[in-house]
Design a protein around this motif. Structure first.
Motif, PDB file in Angstrom:
ATOM      1  N   GLN A 183      -9.320  12.446   9.589  1.00  0.00           N
ATOM      2  CA  GLN A 183      -8.259  12.074  10.525  1.00  0.00           C
ATOM      3  C   GLN A 183      -7.398  10.925  10.008  1.00  0.00           C
ATOM      4  N   HIS A 184      -7.914  10.129   9.089  1.00  0.00           N
ATOM      5  CA  HIS A 184      -7.201   8.927   8.629  1.00  0.00           C
ATOM      6  C   HIS A 184      -7.163   8.865   7.105  1.00  0.00           C
ATOM      7  N   PRO A 185      -6.360   9.739   6.487  1.00  0.00           N
ATOM      8  CA  PRO A 185      -6.288   9.787   5.020  1.00  0.00           C
ATOM      9  C   PRO A 185      -5.585   8.580   4.414  1.00  0.00           C
ATOM     10  N   GLU A 186      -5.078   7.668   5.241  1.00  0.00           N
ATOM     11  CA  GLU A 186      -4.457   6.464   4.688  1.00  0.00           C
ATOM     12  C   GLU A 186      -5.473   5.550   4.018  1.00  0.00           C
TER      13      GLU A 186
ATOM     14  N   PHE B 261       0.825  -1.195   0.000  1.00  0.00           N
ATOM     15  CA  PHE B 261       0.000   0.000   0.000  1.00  0.00           C
ATOM     16  C   PHE B 261       0.866   1.255   0.000  1.00  0.00           C
ATOM     17  N   ALA B 262       0.293   2.348  -0.461  1.00  0.00           N
ATOM     18  CA  ALA B 262       1.001   3.620  -0.464  1.00  0.00           C
ATOM     19  C   ALA B 262       1.268   4.077   0.961  1.00  0.00           C
ATOM     20  N   PRO B 263       2.361   4.778   1.215  1.00  0.00           N
ATOM     21  CA  PRO B 263       2.617   5.302   2.563  1.00  0.00           C
ATOM     22  C   PRO B 263       1.474   6.206   3.010  1.00  0.00           C
ATOM     23  N   ALA B 264       1.149   6.134   4.293  1.00  0.00           N
ATOM     24  CA  ALA B 264       0.034   6.915   4.827  1.00  0.00           C
ATOM     25  C   ALA B 264       0.321   8.401   4.742  1.00  0.00           C
ATOM     26  N   GLU B 265      -0.700   9.165   4.353  1.00  0.00           N
ATOM     27  CA  GLU B 265      -0.572  10.618   4.358  1.00  0.00           C
ATOM     28  C   GLU B 265      -0.637  11.126   5.793  1.00  0.00           C
ATOM     29  N   LYS B 266      -0.218  12.365   5.957  1.00  0.00           N
ATOM     30  CA  LYS B 266      -0.271  12.986   7.279  1.00  0.00           C
ATOM     31  C   LYS B 266      -1.727  13.165   7.698  1.00  0.00           C
ATOM     32  N   ALA B 267      -2.055  12.702   8.901  1.00  0.00           N
ATOM     33  CA  ALA B 267      -3.426  12.780   9.389  1.00  0.00           C
ATOM     34  C   ALA B 267      -3.800  14.205   9.728  1.00  0.00           C
ATOM     35  N   GLY B 268      -5.104  14.484   9.696  1.00  0.00           N
ATOM     36  CA  GLY B 268      -5.604  15.789  10.104  1.00  0.00           C
ATOM     37  C   GLY B 268      -5.338  16.037  11.576  1.00  0.00           C
ATOM     38  N   GLU B 269      -5.208  17.286  11.957  1.00  0.00           N
ATOM     39  CA  GLU B 269      -4.895  17.649  13.330  1.00  0.00           C
ATOM     40  C   GLU B 269      -6.156  17.962  14.133  1.00  0.00           C
ATOM     41  N   ASP B 270      -6.189  17.509  15.391  1.00  0.00           N
ATOM     42  CA  ASP B 270      -7.240  17.897  16.332  1.00  0.00           C
ATOM     43  C   ASP B 270      -6.828  19.209  16.991  1.00  0.00           C
ATOM     44  N   LEU B 271      -6.839  20.301  16.230  1.00  0.00           N
ATOM     45  CA  LEU B 271      -6.330  21.566  16.756  1.00  0.00           C
ATOM     46  C   LEU B 271      -7.115  22.036  17.970  1.00  0.00           C
ATOM     47  N   PHE B 272      -8.423  21.788  17.974  1.00  0.00           N
ATOM     48  CA  PHE B 272      -9.217  22.275  19.094  1.00  0.00           C
ATOM     49  C   PHE B 272      -8.972  21.452  20.356  1.00  0.00           C
ATOM     50  N   LEU B 273      -8.316  20.278  20.214  1.00  0.00           N
ATOM     51  CA  LEU B 273      -7.972  19.471  21.388  1.00  0.00           C
ATOM     52  C   LEU B 273      -6.570  19.814  21.889  1.00  0.00           C
ATOM     53  N   HIS B 274      -5.627  19.983  20.966  1.00  0.00           N
ATOM     54  CA  HIS B 274      -4.230  20.149  21.360  1.00  0.00           C
ATOM     55  C   HIS B 274      -3.931  21.539  21.915  1.00  0.00           C
ATOM     56  N   LEU B 275      -4.531  22.570  21.336  1.00  0.00           N
ATOM     57  CA  LEU B 275      -4.286  23.951  21.749  1.00  0.00           C
ATOM     58  C   LEU B 275      -2.803  24.317  21.685  1.00  0.00           C
ATOM     59  N   HIS B 276      -2.118  23.802  20.649  1.00  0.00           N
ATOM     60  CA  HIS B 276      -0.710  24.129  20.490  1.00  0.00           C
ATOM     61  C   HIS B 276      -0.553  25.544  19.946  1.00  0.00           C
ATOM     62  N   PRO B 277       0.438  26.295  20.428  1.00  0.00           N
ATOM     63  CA  PRO B 277       0.710  27.606  19.825  1.00  0.00           C
ATOM     64  C   PRO B 277       1.119  27.437  18.369  1.00  0.00           C
ATOM     65  N   ASN B 278       0.725  28.407  17.568  1.00  0.00           N
ATOM     66  CA  ASN B 278       1.122  28.428  16.161  1.00  0.00           C
ATOM     67  C   ASN B 278       0.717  27.148  15.437  1.00  0.00           C
ATOM     68  N   GLY B 279      -0.463  26.596  15.800  1.00  0.00           N
ATOM     69  CA  GLY B 279      -0.969  25.418  15.111  1.00  0.00           C
ATOM     70  C   GLY B 279      -0.119  24.194  15.289  1.00  0.00           C
ATOM     71  N   GLY B 280       0.657  24.110  16.389  1.00  0.00           N
ATOM     72  CA  GLY B 280       1.472  22.931  16.629  1.00  0.00           C
ATOM     73  C   GLY B 280       2.887  23.058  16.128  1.00  0.00           C
ATOM     74  N   GLN B 281       3.195  24.136  15.384  1.00  0.00           N
ATOM     75  CA  GLN B 281       4.519  24.283  14.805  1.00  0.00           C
ATOM     76  C   GLN B 281       5.572  24.455  15.886  1.00  0.00           C
TER      77      GLN B 281
END
Length: 639
Positions: free
Chosen positions: A398-401, A211-231
Motif C-alpha cells: 500500500q505504501h511503495p514510497e 527523496f524520490a516522488p512517491a509511487e502510486k499506492a496499491g489499490e484496496d479493490l476489495f474495499l472500493h468495489l469500483h467498476p472496471n477496477g476504479g477506471q
C-alpha cells in the motif's frame, strides 16, 4: 498368571513401604552450568569513575590464566563530574546530496528538538561486548550515556506540570540541568501539547526534495468495489475515498496547512533540483503494538526518542508508524470507517494519535485467502504468531514510497543514539560482499575467541570449504558422515558445507521475478559481488539453517510441495529486522499467487534465500552479566 501375581504383590509391597516412610522428597534438578559463573560487577561503576577508553582494562572477557584478582582495579576514585556534551551523529551536507532542512516541534518553527548528551570515556573496568563488536560496525564505544543525558530530552527528569514525565525527580540529580543550560541548549519541552503526526508530516513535506516522488499506492479493490477496477470513477472525475490503511502522516494528507519545501525554494524549484542530486531512500519504522496495550512512562519516553532521532533530526529519512493489532476478529475494521476511527482513537496515547494503522487476523485472511490451514501447534496460519509479516507485506504494497521497512517490537531498547545505530548498521551491511555471506550469517561473532573480523571471515571460509569438525562450526553436528566412514563411528570428518551462491529456489518457487544472478563463479569472485549493495534483509541474530535442529517451528511450512523434501530455508530468532521493498514485494506475491508462507522467524530469510537476495546478520555488540569462559560461550552459542 504367575508373573502377573508376582507384579501385583511387588506393587502392593512398594506402596505399603511408601505409606510407612512418608513422601519421599525428590532432589531438585541441577541448575544450568552457567548459573555457577560469578556475576560481573563493573557495569554500574558510576560516571565519576569515567576514564578514556584506551586506558580501560575491562573486567570481561579476560584470559582465564590472568583472572582479575588485583583489588586496585576496582578502587573508586572521586572525581569532579564533567560537563555532558551534545551528541550529533548526523552527517554534514555533502556535495551532490539534497539539502536537509531543520525540523521543529511546533508549527511556528521556534521550538528546537533537544539533543541527547553524553560523557567522554567509559566506566573504569567496564566489560567489553562478548558477542558482536562496536568497532566492526563503527559504533562509538568510547563514550557514556547516562539517564539524564539520554532520556532528559524526552521528558525524563522534570515534572508533569512543566510538560515532563515526572520520573527522575528524586535522588542524585547532579548533571540533570546540563541539558538546558549553556550555549546551544534548548528549553524544557512541554510534551503535553505535542502532536507527533503533524510534526512528522511537516518535517517530511519540508524535506520532500531529498527523496524520490512517491509511487502510486496499491489499490484496496476489495474495499472500493469500483467498476472496471476504479477506471470508471477516475474517468468521471469522481474521487475515491482513501483506504483505511492510509495514514495522514505517511502520505502527507491531513488538516494542517501545507508547509513549503523551504523558506527560499518553491515546490517547482525543488522538483527541478531533484535532477541534479542523488536522492535518498526513505524508511518506515513499524512499531508493533496492539489495541489495548498499556503504555508506561518509560514506553512514552522511548517512543519520543525514536520519532525525534530517526524521523525529525534526520530530515525525514525515517517515518515512524504504529501497526496496531486488533485482537478481536469480530470487529469489522475493514468494513466500517467509523468503527476503524473509533478503535484507532482509543488505541494510542493522545500525543501519538494519527500515526496508527489497524489490522486484524481476519483481515489478513481476507487479503491472503486460499492458504492451506494446518493449525501447526494449534495456531492459525493467519495469526500474528505464525504470520507476523503479513500486515507488513500489505503495508509495503500500500505504501511503495518506502524503500525499506523496519519491523520493530515494542520491547526493544538501545542505550545509545538511534540514528547512529541504524545508520552504522546500514552502512556496514551495505559494504558486505556476498561471497561467504550466508555462511558468516549463521554464526555469532565472538571477538575474544575468533579474533578480528577478518580472522573470523577466513575461519568461516575454511570451515565451509573443509568441513572442519569443531564446536565452533554450527553445521558440523548436522552433517552426515562420509561414504567411507565406519557405521557408528564418532570420529569421522564431516563433509564440507555447500556455499550459497545466488538463488536457492525450491521446485515450486514463484518464477520470473528478476532474481539477481552472480556475475561470475564463486571461485573467481574476489569478494566484490554485493559490495555497495543495500541489504534486502538485516537481522540482529544469526540466520541459521533449521533443518535437522530441534527448533519447534522448523517444519511450519505452508503451501510448498513437501512430498520429496522440505524447501531450503533459513531463520533468525526474533522478528525485529529491516526488509527492503523488493523482499516484501516477493513475500507478498509468493503469498498471494503461490499460497506460500512459513513461520514468522523463517519467512523473510527463506524468501531471500530462494530468490538470491542479500540478507545480512549485523553483529551488534552484546553484553552478558556473568563471567562465562569465552571458549565455552562460543561452543554453546555456535554449537
Amino acid at each position: 498368571m504367575v508373573i502377573i501375581a508376582i507384579c501385583l504383590i511387588r506393587a502392593s509391597y512398594t506402596s505399603s513401604r511408601q505409606v510407612e516412610m512418608g513422601t519421599v522428597e525428590k532432589s531438585a534438578p541441577k541448575p544450568p552450568p552457567w548459573e555457577a559463573f560469578p556475576f560481573l560487577k563493573r557495569y554500574h561503576g558510576g560516571i565519576r569513575t569515567l576514564i578514556p577508553k584506551k586506558e580501560n582494562t575491562p573486567e570481561y572477557p579476560h584470559d582465564q590464566q590472568q583472572a582479575l584478582t588485583n583489588t586496585t582495579l576496582f578502587k573508586l576514585e572521586t572525581k569532579p563530574l564533567p560537563k555532558s556534551i551534545a551528541f550529533d551523529p548526523y552527517p554534514e551536507a555533502e556535495q551532490g546530496l539534497p539539502e536537509k532542512h531543520e525540523c521543529f516541534l511546533d508549527a511556528e518553527n521556534t521550538v528546537k528538538i533537544p539533543r541527547v548528551h553524553y560523557y567522554p570515556g567509559v566506566v573504569k573496568s567496564f566489560p567489553e561486548a562478548v558477542m558482536g563488536s562496536s568497532d566492526v560496525l563503527g559504533l562509538r564505544d568510547d563514550i557514556c550515556f547516562e539517564r539524564f543525558g539520554r532520556l532528559g530530552p524526552y521528558g525524563y527528569g522534570y515534572s508533569v506540570k512543566r510538560g515532563g514525565t515526572g520520573a527522575g525527580l528524586h535522588g542524585d540529580r547532579e548533571g540533570a540541568e546540563d541539558l538546558w543550560t549553556g550555549p546551544g541548549s534548548s528549553i524544557e519541552i512541554d510534551y503535553s501539547s505535542i502532536e507527533w503526526v503533524k510534526v512528522q508530516s511537516a518535517c517530511a513535506r519540508k524535506n520532500a526534495g531529498r527523496f524520490a516522488p512517491a509511487e502510486k499506492a496499491g489499490e484496496d479493490l476489495f474495499l472500493h468495489l469500483h467498476p472496471n477496477g476504479g477506471q470508471a470513477a477516475e474517468d468521471n472525475g469522481a474521487k475515491s475515498e482513501p483506504s483505511p490503511m492510509e495514514d495522514d502522516s505517511i502520505i502527507g494528507k491531513g488538516d494542517e496547512p501545507e508547509v513549503p519545501v523551504s523558506a527560499n525554494e518553491t515546490g517547482a524549484q525543488a522538483e527541478k533540483a531533484r535532477g541534479n542530486v542523488a536522492l535518498l531512500p526513505r524508511t518506515a519504522i513499524l512499531i508493533r503494538t496492539w489495541w489495548d496495550f498499556h503504555y508506561t512512562v518509560e514506553d512514552i519516553v522511548y517512543l519520543r526518542s525514536l520519532i525525534a532521532e530517526l524521523s525529525l533530526l534526520s530530515g525525514g529519512e525515517f517515518a515512524v508508524h504504529f501497526l496496531v493489532h486488533v485482537r478481536d476478529d469480530n470487529v469489522p475494521i475493514w468494513a466500517d470507517k467509523k468503527i476503524y476511527d473509533r478503535i484507532l482513537e482509543n488505541a494510542l496515547p493522545p500525543e501519538f494519535r494519527g500515526m496508527g494503522i489497524l489490522w486484524s487476523e481476519r483481515q489478513m485472511g481476507l487479503i491472503y485467502g486460499g492458504i492451506q490451514e494446518s493449525f501447526f501447534r494449534d495456531l492459525p496460519v493467519h495469526g500474528v504468531y505464525r504470520s507476523t509479516f503479513m500486515p507488513v507485506q500489505y503495508f509495503s504494497h500500500q505504501h511503495p514510497e518506502y524503500d525499506f521497512v523496519w519491523n520493530w517490537e515494542m520491547d526493544v531498547r538501545y542505550t545509545g543514539h538511534w540514528y547512529h545505530f541504524f545508520d552504522q548498521v546500514r552502512k556496514w551491511t551495505k559494504a558486505q560482499p556476498r561471497k561467504g555471506l550466508w555462511e558468516r550469517n549463521g554464526r555469532f561473532y565472538i571477538p575474544s575467541v575468533h579474533g578480528s573480523w577478518e580472522d573470523f571471515k577466513q575461519m568461516v571460509r575454511v570451515q565451509t570449504e573443509m568441513g572442519t569438525n569443531s564446536p565452533n562450526n554450527i553445521w558440523s553436528g548436522l552433517k552426515p558422515p562420509s561414504g567411507n566412514s565406519i557405521p557408528g563411528s564418532r570420529t569421522v570428518q564431516a563433509k564440507s558445507d555447500k556455499s550459497i551462491w545466488g538463488p536457492e529456489p525450491p521446485p515450486d518457487v514463484l518464477t520470473n521475478q528478476n532474481d539477481p544472478e552472480p556475475p561470475t563463479t564463486y571461485e573467481k569472485d574476489k569478494y566484490e559481488w554485493g559490495v555497495g549493495e543495500e541489504a534486502d534483509l538485516i537481522t540482529f541474530n544469526p540466520l541459521f539453517d533449521p533443518d535437522g535442529t530441534t527448533w519447534f517451528f522448523t517444519e511450519d511450512i505452508t503451501g510448498y510441495n513437501t512430498t520429496s523434501s522440505l524447501p531450503p530455508r533459513r531463520a533468525a530468532i526474533t522478528t525485529t529486522s529491516r526488509l527492503s521493498k523488493r523482499l516484501l514485494t516477493l513475500m507478498h506475491r509468493e503469498t498471494v499467487l503461490k499460497r506460500h508462507t512459513m513461520f514468522s522467524e523463517m519467512w523473510p530469510a527463506s524468501v531471500s534465500l530462494h530468490h538470491g537476495l542479500k540478507a545480512v546478520y549485523a553483529p551488534h555488540p552484546m553484553y552478558i552479566d556473568r563471567d562465562w569462559p569465552p571458549s565455552y560461550l562460543a561452543a554453546v552459542m555456535n554449537g
